[in-house]
Design a protein around this motif. Structure first.
Motif, PDB file in Angstrom:
ATOM      1  N   ARG A   1       1.563  19.275 -54.055  1.00  0.00           N
ATOM      2  CA  ARG A   1       0.767  18.046 -54.011  1.00  0.00           C
ATOM      3  C   ARG A   1       0.505  17.496 -55.416  1.00  0.00           C
ATOM      4  NH1 ARG A   1      -2.209  21.022 -50.170  1.00  0.00           N
ATOM      5  NH2 ARG A   1      -3.832  21.382 -51.717  1.00  0.00           N
ATOM      6  N   HIS A   2       0.219  18.374 -56.374  1.00  0.00           N
ATOM      7  CA  HIS A   2      -0.107  17.918 -57.730  1.00  0.00           C
ATOM      8  C   HIS A   2       1.099  17.249 -58.410  1.00  0.00           C
ATOM      9  CE1 HIS A   2      -1.890  17.848 -61.731  1.00  0.00           C
ATOM     10  NE2 HIS A   2      -0.767  18.394 -62.176  1.00  0.00           N
ATOM     11  N   THR A   3       2.259  17.873 -58.308  1.00  0.00           N
ATOM     12  CA  THR A   3       3.436  17.269 -58.945  1.00  0.00           C
ATOM     13  C   THR A   3       3.807  15.942 -58.291  1.00  0.00           C
ATOM     14  OG1 THR A   3       4.815  18.676 -57.514  1.00  0.00           O
ATOM     15  CG2 THR A   3       4.389  19.458 -59.764  1.00  0.00           C
ATOM     16  N   GLN A   4       3.599  15.846 -56.963  1.00  0.00           N
ATOM     17  CA  GLN A   4       3.862  14.570 -56.295  1.00  0.00           C
ATOM     18  C   GLN A   4       2.871  13.502 -56.759  1.00  0.00           C
ATOM     19  OE1 GLN A   4       6.460  13.795 -54.259  1.00  0.00           O
ATOM     20  NE2 GLN A   4       5.669  11.713 -54.494  1.00  0.00           N
TER      21      GLN A   4
ATOM     22  N   SER B   1      11.304   8.488 -64.178  1.00  0.00           N
ATOM     23  CA  SER B   1      10.672   8.901 -62.926  1.00  0.00           C
ATOM     24  C   SER B   1      11.720   9.400 -61.931  1.00  0.00           C
ATOM     25  CB  SER B   1       9.889   7.727 -62.338  1.00  0.00           C
ATOM     26  OG  SER B   1       9.349   8.058 -61.084  1.00  0.00           O
ATOM     27  N   GLN B   2      12.843   8.726 -61.856  1.00  0.00           N
ATOM     28  CA  GLN B   2      13.905   9.189 -60.965  1.00  0.00           C
ATOM     29  C   GLN B   2      14.425  10.555 -61.368  1.00  0.00           C
ATOM     30  OE1 GLN B   2      14.807   7.716 -58.126  1.00  0.00           O
ATOM     31  NE2 GLN B   2      13.258   6.138 -58.511  1.00  0.00           N
ATOM     32  N   GLU B   3      14.564  10.784 -62.656  1.00  0.00           N
ATOM     33  CA  GLU B   3      15.015  12.098 -63.133  1.00  0.00           C
ATOM     34  C   GLU B   3      13.998  13.180 -62.779  1.00  0.00           C
ATOM     35  OE1 GLU B   3      15.611  11.563 -67.280  1.00  0.00           O
ATOM     36  OE2 GLU B   3      17.413  10.327 -67.058  1.00  0.00           O
ATOM     37  N   MET B   4      12.704  12.880 -62.947  1.00  0.00           N
ATOM     38  CA  MET B   4      11.665  13.853 -62.618  1.00  0.00           C
ATOM     39  C   MET B   4      11.658  14.167 -61.117  1.00  0.00           C
ATOM     40  SD  MET B   4       9.970  14.890 -65.317  1.00  0.00           S
ATOM     41  CE  MET B   4      11.628  15.039 -66.010  1.00  0.00           C
ATOM     42  N   LYS B   5      11.872  13.158 -60.303  1.00  0.00           N
ATOM     43  CA  LYS B   5      11.892  13.381 -58.861  1.00  0.00           C
ATOM     44  C   LYS B   5      13.051  14.298 -58.470  1.00  0.00           C
ATOM     45  CE  LYS B   5       9.666   9.003 -57.628  1.00  0.00           C
ATOM     46  NZ  LYS B   5       9.847   7.675 -56.998  1.00  0.00           N
ATOM     47  N   GLN B   6      14.199  14.104 -59.072  1.00  0.00           N
ATOM     48  CA  GLN B   6      15.335  14.979 -58.780  1.00  0.00           C
ATOM     49  C   GLN B   6      15.070  16.410 -59.236  1.00  0.00           C
ATOM     50  OE1 GLN B   6      18.022  14.252 -57.003  1.00  0.00           O
ATOM     51  NE2 GLN B   6      17.315  12.133 -56.701  1.00  0.00           N
ATOM     52  N   GLU B   7      14.481  16.548 -60.435  1.00  0.00           N
ATOM     53  CA  GLU B   7      14.191  17.894 -60.935  1.00  0.00           C
ATOM     54  C   GLU B   7      13.145  18.587 -60.063  1.00  0.00           C
ATOM     55  OE1 GLU B   7      12.635  20.052 -65.073  1.00  0.00           O
ATOM     56  OE2 GLU B   7      13.081  17.889 -65.026  1.00  0.00           O
TER      57      GLU B   7
ATOM     58  N   LYS C   1      12.495  18.021 -56.897  1.00  0.00           N
ATOM     59  CA  LYS C   1      13.131  18.351 -55.630  1.00  0.00           C
ATOM     60  C   LYS C   1      13.955  19.623 -55.745  1.00  0.00           C
ATOM     61  CE  LYS C   1      16.299  16.387 -52.203  1.00  0.00           C
ATOM     62  NZ  LYS C   1      17.147  15.207 -51.859  1.00  0.00           N
ATOM     63  N   MET C   2      14.678  19.788 -56.829  1.00  0.00           N
ATOM     64  CA  MET C   2      15.512  20.971 -57.032  1.00  0.00           C
ATOM     65  C   MET C   2      14.650  22.232 -57.126  1.00  0.00           C
ATOM     66  SD  MET C   2      18.057  21.740 -60.214  1.00  0.00           S
ATOM     67  CE  MET C   2      16.642  21.809 -61.335  1.00  0.00           C
ATOM     68  N   HIS C   3      13.537  22.162 -57.872  1.00  0.00           N
ATOM     69  CA  HIS C   3      12.678  23.341 -58.038  1.00  0.00           C
ATOM     70  C   HIS C   3      12.037  23.747 -56.720  1.00  0.00           C
ATOM     71  CE1 HIS C   3      13.450  23.316 -62.200  1.00  0.00           C
ATOM     72  NE2 HIS C   3      12.576  22.383 -62.572  1.00  0.00           N
ATOM     73  N   PHE C   4      11.547  22.792 -55.948  1.00  0.00           N
ATOM     74  CA  PHE C   4      10.898  23.158 -54.691  1.00  0.00           C
ATOM     75  C   PHE C   4      11.914  23.616 -53.650  1.00  0.00           C
ATOM     76  CE2 PHE C   4       7.225  20.842 -56.395  1.00  0.00           C
ATOM     77  CZ  PHE C   4       6.214  21.713 -56.034  1.00  0.00           C
TER      78      PHE C   4
ATOM     79  N   LYS D   1       8.745  26.463 -64.376  1.00  0.00           N
ATOM     80  CA  LYS D   1       9.612  25.290 -64.524  1.00  0.00           C
ATOM     81  C   LYS D   1       8.894  24.026 -64.058  1.00  0.00           C
ATOM     82  CE  LYS D   1      13.974  27.813 -63.930  1.00  0.00           C
ATOM     83  NZ  LYS D   1      15.158  28.009 -63.053  1.00  0.00           N
ATOM     84  N   LEU D   2       8.159  24.147 -62.948  1.00  0.00           N
ATOM     85  CA  LEU D   2       7.381  22.996 -62.472  1.00  0.00           C
ATOM     86  C   LEU D   2       6.299  22.612 -63.474  1.00  0.00           C
ATOM     87  CD1 LEU D   2       6.982  23.920 -58.692  1.00  0.00           C
ATOM     88  CD2 LEU D   2       8.298  22.017 -59.635  1.00  0.00           C
ATOM     89  N   GLN D   3       5.669  23.623 -64.088  1.00  0.00           N
ATOM     90  CA  GLN D   3       4.650  23.338 -65.097  1.00  0.00           C
ATOM     91  C   GLN D   3       5.255  22.622 -66.298  1.00  0.00           C
ATOM     92  OE1 GLN D   3       2.634  26.814 -66.556  1.00  0.00           O
ATOM     93  NE2 GLN D   3       1.319  25.652 -67.950  1.00  0.00           N
ATOM     94  N   ASP D   4       6.405  23.095 -66.750  1.00  0.00           N
ATOM     95  CA  ASP D   4       7.071  22.445 -67.881  1.00  0.00           C
ATOM     96  C   ASP D   4       7.465  21.006 -67.528  1.00  0.00           C
ATOM     97  OD1 ASP D   4       8.571  22.567 -70.528  1.00  0.00           O
ATOM     98  OD2 ASP D   4      10.198  22.121 -69.131  1.00  0.00           O
TER      99      ASP D   4
END
Length: 545
Positions: free
Chosen positions: A16-19, A106-112, A114-117, A215-218
């Motif tokens: 929820r926080h990253t979203q 923002s698009q790059e962050m969304k892809q990253e 998505k990959m981590h989760f 990785k999500l924190q970074d």
């Protein structure tokens, strides 16, 4: 402190926080985009406003442009237009540096994210599958143990039953032994599955998920840093245009300070001063004595044949300015339809224009002659005969302009004589003692200023320009040789200056530039050894100071 250690069990919270962070980034991009639209609309409205109030007529055709008030207003509008340009620049910088870059980021962050989760959910799914296998092996072990215990009890009961046959007892014992063996195998399988699950679970909670959370924190920290930089770009875009906007505001202040009321009054005088002499006194007409008066030049209304002219209250002998109605004048070439002072100014203006045109044609003729000499000396550069039509046309234009200059000079001399004559008549008329006044005398300050103006006007000699002096005298100073070079040049080709006014130069020679090409294809240079002259412009590589 990191998320992998402290938030090992908060997978949904981190999701929820990253979203939320990515949503905030998108909201800021949308905010800046709307802010850009506001800036663009503001700049567009400012430009439309400036266009609405800018003078429609060209400056040279608009007499109002000569007033400092109008000039300051135009300058003020230009500064507002420049200010609008700076607002457009702010909008462009925000659009490119914030909207486009942050939207892409923002698009790059969304892809990253998505990959981590996805990686985390795969690890969770693997652990859940291992736990299901553990539960299945546990239930199988439990079931086999119950079956083995039941088979053992059955075999023991049959062994004690006297009515049971030996075959039944043996069969029951074999079944009990088989069940016991199956229970032992299930036990071993359950133990192995439990050991494997514990190992996978430890890897999941102490290694795999902490790495994903880190990785999500970074990723989230990078997003927050980038967003903070985007916040800074909002003010940076404004700070970049602050110096220019300050200059615009300073220009507005300069325009305000440039308003000169006294000068505007003088401009109004120069624009509309007619040069006419003031009307003389109206003489008394005695209607009480109907007798023939001796004809004289000063008797108003007396015909030359001596018969008195009857006048009534409703009749007027002549129109007197400013009370008479002005008729629409017919425009004439010598501007004689204008008042004397305005006629003189218009003639002076047209005379200067004709002189400039004449000098231009003279320069063109000289340039063509030089070019013809060069073509004759160097045939490969061109055909000398091709220049003859241009030279002939230039000569015709020179003759025509000379006649026009002489015509305008004659008209100007006549107009200046009229102006001086009117001024002299006005001075002579008001120098004599006036008749007993019927009203209060004029203000002394205006009388002084009027007398001062008449004094200055009377001292101005009539212009005799163009009668005893050459036509081009006023252009002599414009073409004086400069005291110092205005640049440097290098000869690209060799040139042999054999005709009058030209100078020779060698290929690669450094020369001093004394006068630029005026459109005739020739440039005046000075050699280091001394000597000046014209050389073809196309033979030079020029560098201005």
């Amino acid at each position: 402190m990191d998320w992998g250690t402290e938030l090992w069990d908060q997978f949904e919270v981190l999701e929820r926080h990253t979203q939320w962070g990515l949503d905030l980034l998108d909201r800021y991009v949308k905010f800046v985009k709307e802010r850009t639209e506001v800036e663009q609309a503001y700049a567009k409205q400012l430009r439309s406003l400036v266009k609405k109030y800018l003078p429609k007529r060209p400056t040279k055709d608009d007499p109002e442009s000569k007033f400092s008030q109008q000039q300051s207003f135009v300058q003020l509008l230009q500064e507002v237009n420049d200010f609008a340009g700076q607002r457009e620049l702010v909008a462009e910088n925000l659009s490119v540096r914030v909207c486009l870059e942050l939207a892409k980021y923002s698009q790059e962050m969304k892809q990253e994210r998505k990959m981590h989760f996805q990686e985390g959910r795969r690890a969770q799914q693997q652990l859940e599958n291992g736990f299901k296998q553990l539960e299945n092996s546990k239930r199988k072990f439990e079931r086999d143990c119950r079956e083995a215990e039941k088979a053992a009890q059955t075999a023991e009961r049959l062994d004690q039953d006297i009515n049971a046959t030996k075959a039944d007892v043996e069969k029951a014992k074999q079944q009990a032994h088989l069940r016991s063996h199956m229970a032992e195998e299930s036990k071993n399988e359950y133990a192995a599955q439990l050991q494997r699950f514990n190992r996978d679970q430890a890897h999941f909670y102490f290694s795999q998920m902490p790495q994903i959370f880190d990785k999500l924190q970074d990723m989230d920290e990078r997003r927050a840093t980038h967003l903070g930089a985007g916040y800074g770009l909002l003010s940076e875009a404004e700070l970049q245009v602050v110096p220019i906007i300050a200059k615009c505001l300073e220009g507005m202040k300069v325009a305000a300070d440039a308003v000169d009321a006294k000068n505007d009054s003088q401009v109004l005088i120069e624009l509309h001063k007619s040069g006419f002499a003031r009307p003389g006194d109206v003489e008394f007409e005695d209607f009480s004595q109907p007798m023939n008066r001796a004809p004289s030049d000063s008797s108003l209304g007396t015909p030359s044949d001596g018969r008195p002219e009857l006048r009534g209250p409703g009749r007027s002998r002549a129109k007197r300015w400013p009370f008479g109605k002005k008729n629409k004048a017919v425009v004439t070439e010598d501007f004689s339809h204008l008042p004397p002072e305005q006629q003189r100014k218009r003639l002076q203006q047209h005379l200067e224009e004709r002189n400039r045109e004449l000098q231009k044609e003279v320069d063109q003729r000289e340039a063509l002659k030089k070019m013809k000499d060069v073509y004759e000396k160097t045939p490969q550069m061109g055909d000398p005969a091709s220049l003859e039509p241009q030279i002939t046309e230039t000569l015709r234009n020179i003759e025509r302009l000379k006649l026009e200059v002489q015509k305008y000079e004659a008209w100007l001399t006549e107009a200046e004589s009229r102006v001086l004559s009117n001024r002299g008549d006005s001075l002579n008329r008001h120098a004599r003692p006036p008749d007993p006044p019927a009203s209060a005398p004029p203000d002394s300050s205006s009388s002084n200023s009027g007398s001062q103006e008449n004094k200055e006007s009377s001292e101005e000699p009539p212009s005799e320009e163009g009668q005893d002096t050459p036509i081009y005298t006023e252009f002599d100073e414009e073409f004086e040789e400069p005291t110092s070079p205005i640049g440097q040049c290098v000869a690209i080709y060799h040139f042999e200056g054999s005709s009058e006014g030209t100078i020779s130069m060698a290929e690669g020679e450094d020369l001093s530039l004394m006068e630029e090409d005026k459109g005739d294809g020739w440039t005046r240079v000075r050699r280091k050894q001394g000597g000046e002259g014209y050389v073809p412009t196309s033979y030079l590589r020029v560098t201005l100071n």
